[in-house]
Structures are given as C-alpha cells and as structure tokens.
Write an enzyme that holds these catalytic residues in place. Structure first.
Site, PDB file in Angstrom:
ATOM      1  CD  GLU A 183      -2.814   1.276   0.140  1.00 40.76           C
ATOM      2  OE1 GLU A 183      -2.795   2.287  -0.579  1.00 40.76           O
ATOM      3  OE2 GLU A 183      -3.577   0.320  -0.056  1.00 40.76           O
ATOM      4  CG  ASP A 189      -0.873   5.008  -0.931  1.00 38.70           C
ATOM      5  OD1 ASP A 189      -1.607   4.630  -1.861  1.00 38.70           O
ATOM      6  OD2 ASP A 189      -1.175   4.868   0.272  1.00 38.70           O
ATOM      7  CB  SER A 192      -5.537   1.386  -2.158  1.00 35.82           C
ATOM      8  OG  SER A 192      -5.256   0.261  -2.958  1.00 35.82           O
TER       9      SER A 192
END
Length: 597
Positions: free
Chosen positions: A298, A302, A516
């Site tokens: 994650e 990002d 996400s």
C-alpha cells in the site's frame, strides 16, 4: 436568634448531606451489539494500559460548518478565504463548564492534571490508564476480543457508562466500543515478467480517451504515470517546486514506504525525479523501516504514483503507529486506540499542513460507533476549513462485500436484527471528504470492485442534492428497496483508474489494483490544480465537493458503463450523471485547470 442559628445549622447539614452533581450515579452512555466476526477471548488484564481519548462537545461546530461551506462554494463571495488554525480552534472549543467537570471527574479517579494531554482546541483530553482504572471510570468491563478471520486481538467493551451529570459534557470516549480494523483498500497484486517489468501490447493503434486525447494502447493492460497523465489530459502541465505547494500521503498499520523501490520506480516511469525524495513524519512512534523485504504494498503504491504524478511538488509521508497485536498475557503498555484520531490529533496541531492529503484506509461504517464517526468526520471538516483537500478510497467491495451470490454474501447488519443491507464505508461516507471510486481500461468503465453507496450515519449534504436526486429519480421503483438509505450522504464523489498499476515493491515489479490506487491518483491531479491556482495568485482549492458538484462538474468524464456487485446483488450501475459506482466521473485535468483558474 439561637433558634435561627439552630435552623441554619440544620439546613446547612441537610444541604451538605445531599449528593453533589459530581457524585451523580452512572448511566449508560453508549452500547453496541457484540460485533460480527469478533469473539471474546478473556477478560482484559487490569494492568494493561490503554490510552483513553475523551471528546468534549463542540457547541459551535455548526458555525464552523457554515464557514467551511462558504469558503468552499465557488458561488460565494468568501470562496477560498480559508480559516486560520486559531480561528478553527476557537470554533471547536468546548464550553468551559465541560472542561471543568470532565477534569474534576478525572482527578477524582487519581489522574493528575499534569497527566492529561489536551488538544490545541481543548476539545479532546487524552489520558493513559490501566484497564482497571478505566473500568471504574466507565463502570464497564473490558475484554480481549479476537477477530475470527484475521486472528487480530484488541481490548474493547460493548458498553460504557458515565456519571449522569457528565453525559451532556462528553461526546465520545474511545477505545471502548469501536471494532473497526482500519484495513487498507486493495485487491490482489498481480506478478508478471520480473526481468522487463513490461507487458507487450500487440496493437500500436492509439486509444482515444473520453477527453479526446490519444492514449498509448499499453495502458489497457499496464497503468503508468504517463498513462494517467495522457488519460486525464495533464501532459501539458509542469508543476513548480517553488510556490509552496504540497502533497501528503497517510500511512498506517506498519506500511513502510521504501525509498529504494521509489528510486527504481522513478528510473522506469519518472526519470526526471530520480534522486529526489520526500519528508517522512512519524506520528506516535510510527516507523518507516527501509529493509527491502519490509516494503509495504500500500505504502509503495501510494508514494510511487502520488509523488510520481506530482513531482516536483513537495511530498510528505505520514507514518502513524497502528495497534500492535495485543498479547493477553503481557502487561506492557500497548496503544489500542484508533489511528485516525492519533493522526488527526497530530495534523490539526500543525501550523503547516499539506494542501492535499490522500488516504487509502478505512472500514465498514457500522464497525465504527456513530458518535466516534461523527467526531472524526468533524476533524476532517476542520482541515477542509483550513484549505486542505482530503481524498479517501471508496472501498473495494462494491455496495458491501463484493459478492453477488445471495447464498454466500456477508452483508449483515450489526444492530441485533441481522438483516441483509448494503454496507457503506467510513471515512468515505463522511460528507467533508472526497471519496474516490475506481475505473478500468480505456475507454473507461467502472471497475467491478468500486465501493459506493449511501451512509447510514450522515445525511445527504446539500451540495450533492441535485446530482443524487437525479440518480434516485431514474432508479426503477423498488430497486434494492430496504437495502440502502436514500437520504444518506452518497459516495463516491469522483473516480480514477484503479487496476493494473505497475509498481515496484520489495525490488520486484508487478501490477496492483484497488481504489487504494485511485485515491492517490486523483489526489495527485488535485495537487496539479493547486499548482495552477497558486501560480495565478489564487488560494488552494481546499474542500473540493461543493466545487465539483457545481461549477466544475463539466470537468469530469462521465462513466456510464459497468457495475459493482455486492451483498448478494449486482449492485448499482454506472450511468449518465452521478452514480454510486464512479461518482461524477474521472477528471479532465485540462478542463478543470481552466475552470478553477
């Protein structure tokens, strides 16, 4: 005279014998049903320490909300006149009586004033106490609860009480009844050729996007920073590093953003950014372990796409310590609080805050008590009033669990009735943030896991009345009747690509998908919009939704195909106008620049 004095003495003795307000009996403040998928393991050790956060009422929050909407409404004369930190704090400060009574109550339980940590606005008081003390304070019993699927253990209770005289002076106390797991929103990571890190597209014919821009055909299989800039009409924008623009990414749950992976990613996708870096801010002891094998999927996703899209705008990665697994036979102090409040405490206390912040974490709205959700949401409103744009992933379960099969779906209410119902996500359901859904392919269609729906906690805000009402008016009568709240805050607000993102994680190249990916992508383009505004001498965009649902609505590519199943249904469809799968659509950044400058 002697008789008068005797009467006064008797009266005084009677008054002193009466119970004071501060000695009022306890009464239940909040109770929740035992949560699904959690089971009691044992009584919590009395010496285990917990950090209690006590939220005091904000009697003037309605005034703050009024300011927020005025400075965020492009038709209002105050548009862009964001509030200062001090102005916001004054508007959320509690009543002095609340401060006095809650402080006295804490002192009565042996907690010194020097052991009470107060937020800058004094609307939160934090104390660290053993479970045994918390149980006496709240007239409750804490248990160790275990999540049956993940094995995660936490210390919680299903109800707590307060002295009656304190009820109107306390909004919420946590950790008590919150069972949210703060999972990150992501689907599977797809691995492919690790040597080249490429998928070869046979066709060389350019694809035309909804904005009329030619997009490389490989973007249908492998999404890169270049693909996104082509798709969303942002190839002509060159952001500046010297106009005080800024971009932030939140990290939780020991998700570590790896610098080596970022440099490898830059070398392939954003070569001009090689050797550039970002600021890491640790919150409550949050770490950013640089061991390559500990790189977070994650976190890497990002930073690679968020900072890749926005380079050379200054970037910040917030690493907030999560709740480490609780081991029942150890009494070492463990922070079992909700990381959102920890992050909010930190960020609201800062004088300088990134102008855009993206978050890819959350959980089912019903796993968060309404009192806690509303206080956290109020914290997001404070950031918006200060000129900060917040984006959140809308989730990866369609209208709930992503399962179209009625026989296996798991969308069951947690209110004791065990009804099947669509399950909205929080914080995406908060009306003061911008929720980002997902698309796939070129031309774009809704990705089948894009989270969306209607809140059961928050009423529909006025800014989306027209758009959502139009969707509901066109929904055939009886569709999903009783499964959702048509009067609730509807989400997502917008969408972006959400699958087949080419990333480098732990030194390996692969593809990853989920909303996400959509949130940092969309947030990155908002940072480019701020770049254009700052260059024009204009303030940052701040809270985005009133703008997007009004004068900037023409700056979106409407997504009209696809659906997102869940809860034993095929879920809502993407359709003309706003819909609870892709919101208003995906950004045409070129058009939006013209609209906001």
């Amino acid at each position: 005279m002697r008789s008068l004095l005797s009467c006064l003495a008797i009266l005084t003795s009677f008054v002193l014998a009466l119970p004071s307000q501060r000695d009022s009996p306890h009464q239940v403040k909040e109770r929740v049903f035992p949560p699904r998928d959690w089971e009691i393991q044992s009584i919590a050790p009395s010496t285990h320490k917990i950090e209690l956060k006590i939220g005091l009422p904000q009697p003037n929050f309605h005034i703050l909300e009024k300011h927020l909407y005025e400075v965020s409404d492009p038709s209002h004369t105050r548009y862009g006149q964001h509030l200062s930190k001090e102005e916001v704090e004054a508007l959320v400060a509690p009543h002095p009586e609340s401060l006095e009574l809650v402080t006295d109550w804490l002192v009565s339980h042996g907690i010194g004033k020097e052991d009470m940590t107060r937020s800058p606005a004094q609307d939160w008081i934090t104390v660290t106490v053993p479970v045994g003390v918390a149980e006496k304070m709240l007239d409750t019993t804490y248990y160790v609860w275990k999540h049956t699927a993940s094995g995660e253990s936490i210390v919680r209770t299903t109800s707590y009480s307060l002295p009656i005289h304190l009820h109107e002076h306390v909004d919420v106390i946590q950790p008590t009844t919150t069972f949210a797991r703060l999972k990150s929103f992501k689907s599977t990571i797809h691995r492919f050729d690790k040597e080249t890190g490429q998928i070869v597209e046979q066709s060389n014919t350019p694809i035309i996007s909804a904005s009329g821009i030619s997009v490389d055909p490989s973007c249908n299989n492998t999404v890169t920073v270049t693909c996104l800039k082509q798709l969303y009409n942002a190839t002509e924008l060159t952001p500046s590093a010297t106009i005080n623009n800024s971009f932030g990414i939140t990290g939780y749950l020991e998700q570590f953003a790896n610098l080596q992976d970022l440099q490898s990613f830059y070398a392939i996708q954003v070569p001009e950014a090689v050797n550039s870096s970002f600021t890491v801010l640790s919150i409550a002891g949050g770490q950013n372990n640089q061991t390559l094998s500990e790189a977070g999927d994650e976190a890497d996703l990002d930073i690679e796409f968020g900072f890749g899209i926005t380079f050379p705008i200054h970037g910040t990665f917030f690493t907030t310590a999560g709740s480490p697994p609780f081991i029942p036979d150890l009494d070492t102090p463990t922070n079992t609080n909700e990381p959102y409040t920890t992050w909010l405490d930190f960020i609201l206390a800062q004088d300088e805050i990134p102008l855009v912040i993206t978050t890819s974490y959350g959980d089912g709205e019903q796993t968060v008590p309404e009192s806690f959700a509303k206080r956290a949401c109020a914290g997001f409103a404070q950031l918006g009033a200060r000129g900060v744009s917040l984006t959140f992933s809308s989730g990866d379960g369609g209208v709930g669990d992503g399962d179209p099969d009625p026989a296996t779906q798991s969308c069951i209410t947690n209110d004791g009735t065990n009804r099947t119902e669509f399950l909205p996500l929080f914080p995406a359901s908060c009306p003061y943030v911008t929720a980002v859904g997902g698309t796939i392919h070129v031309p774009e269609v809704a990705v089948d896991f894009s989270g969306g729906g209607f809140s059961n906690y928050f009423a529909r805000p006025a800014y989306q009345d027209a758009a959502v009402a139009a969707f509901l008016d066109n929904l055939p009568n009886g569709t999903f009747a009783g499964l959702f709240n048509p009067n609730g805050r509807a989400f997502p607000d917008v969408a972006a690509q959400a699958d087949n993102f080419q990333v480098i994680i732990g030194g390996e190249t692969g593809l990853i998908g989920g909303t996400s990916a959509a949130s940092p992508t969309f947030a990155g383009f908002v940072a480019l919009l701020n770049d254009a505004r700052l260059k024009a001498g204009l303030p940052s965009l701040g809270f985005l939704n009133p703008l997007f649902y009004s004068t900037a609505i023409s700056g979106f590519n409407d997504i009209t195909s696809g659906n997102a199943p869940g809860c034993g249904t095929e879920g809502f469809n993407a359709t003309v106008g706003w819909d609870p799968v892709t919101g208003l659509g995906t950004p045409d950044v070129g058009k939006l620049v013209a609209l906001v400058t």
